[in-house]
Design an enzyme around this catalytic site. Structure first.
Site, PDB file in Angstrom:
ATOM      1  N   SER A 147       0.847  -1.186   0.000  1.00  0.00           N
ATOM      2  CA  SER A 147       0.000   0.000   0.000  1.00  0.00           C
ATOM      3  C   SER A 147       0.884   1.238   0.000  1.00  0.00           C
ATOM      4  O   SER A 147       2.054   1.175   0.400  1.00  0.00           O
ATOM      5  CB  SER A 147      -0.882   0.010   1.257  1.00  0.00           C
ATOM      6  N   TYR A 160      -1.673  -1.698  10.858  1.00  0.00           N
ATOM      7  CA  TYR A 160      -1.879  -1.902   9.426  1.00  0.00           C
ATOM      8  C   TYR A 160      -0.769  -1.244   8.604  1.00  0.00           C
ATOM      9  O   TYR A 160      -0.172  -1.874   7.728  1.00  0.00           O
ATOM     10  CB  TYR A 160      -3.242  -1.345   8.998  1.00  0.00           C
TER      11      TYR A 160
END
Length: 267
Positions: A147, A160
């Site tokens: 990401s 995360y």
């Protein structure tokens, strides 16, 4: 659904988290390019529907494996099942992942430990298992989905963001180690993408999501797929995302962290 045994003339791609979002769109691209597929997800009903659809539309072999990747034994079970079926994996796509949202001292520990298992441990485990055969055969491709979050700390999604930073670092390192082996490693680092991810994490009302137009999963998958096939190491979809990942290198980390915190807060 499992069709007849795949023809040896076709290559096979294994995709985790294949029932929706980027994983599903990647499966569509591989199927359109005449790859046989091994699709892994915990949503067995959706997997069976996809397998039947792809078998009919593309005339390929599709094996669906229903697994909860937060269970530590899942990677070994997947690998063993494919070995017993004599299915060789030419492309490994580690796409499965999820996030949690909130202050770290208030978020659910069980959910975060499961996230570490899926985002980080399972990805590493599957890569270890399938990479050895790829190197031995002198060819193979690995796509790890990280990401744009990998490039900075992420208050309110601390664990995360950290898992995505691991995936980026891990992928770059082994890509270097594998030079000259015939095996390539690509890491896909999309920004916010239209999917059920944000609803599941509970951050749909954050300033970041309210203030920007998200890319669709199909576009992200197409960019990742092209990068994988070209042997690129890092793929960052979208000009703005590319720009932001470069800018953070020149801004003090404390300031970057404050900005991310501000964007992650609810509007």
């Amino acid at each position: 659904m499992n069709t007849t045994h795949p023809k040896h003339s076709k290559k096979t791609a294994l995709i985790t988290g294949a029932a929706s979002g980027i994983g599903y769109q990647l499966a569509c691209l591989f199927a359109a390019d005449d790859y046989n597929l091994v699709l892994v997800d915990k949503n067995g009903i959706k997997l069976a529907e996809i397998a039947e659809k792809f078998q009919s539309k593309f005339e390929i072999f599709v094996k669906d494996i229903v697994k909860d990747l937060s269970i530590s034994t899942s990677p070994e079970e997947i690998f063993t099942e494919l070995q017993q079926a004599n299915i060789k994996i030419n492309v490994l796509v580690n796409n499965a992942g999820f996030g949690t949202y909130g202050l770290f001292n208030q978020t659910d520990l069980t959910a975060e430990l499961e996230m570490l298992q899926v985002n980080l441990v399972c990805l590493t485990h599957l890569t270890k298992l399938f990479l050895k055969d790829m190197v031995k055969q002198g060819e193979g491709r690995i796509l790890n989905v990280s990401s744009a979050a990998a490039f900075q700390p992420g208050p309110l999604m601390a664990v995360y963001f950290a898992t995505k930073a691991y995936i980026l670092s891990f992928s770059e390192a082994i890509a270097n180690e594998l030079e000259g082996t015939g095996v390539t490693v690509t890491v896909l680092c999309p920004g916010s993408t239209e999917s059920a991810f944000h609803q599941r994490t509970g951050m749909a009302d954050s300033k970041m999501l309210k203030s920007k137009r998200m890319m669709d999963a199909q576009t992200v998958a197409e960019m990742g797929y092209r990068g994988l096939m070209k042997g690129k190491i890092i793929v960052i979809p979208g000009f703005i995302n590319k720009l932001l990942t470069k800018i953070v290198r020149f801004v003090p980390r404390k300031m970057v962290t404050k900005i991310v915190r501000s964007m992650q807060e609810e509007k």
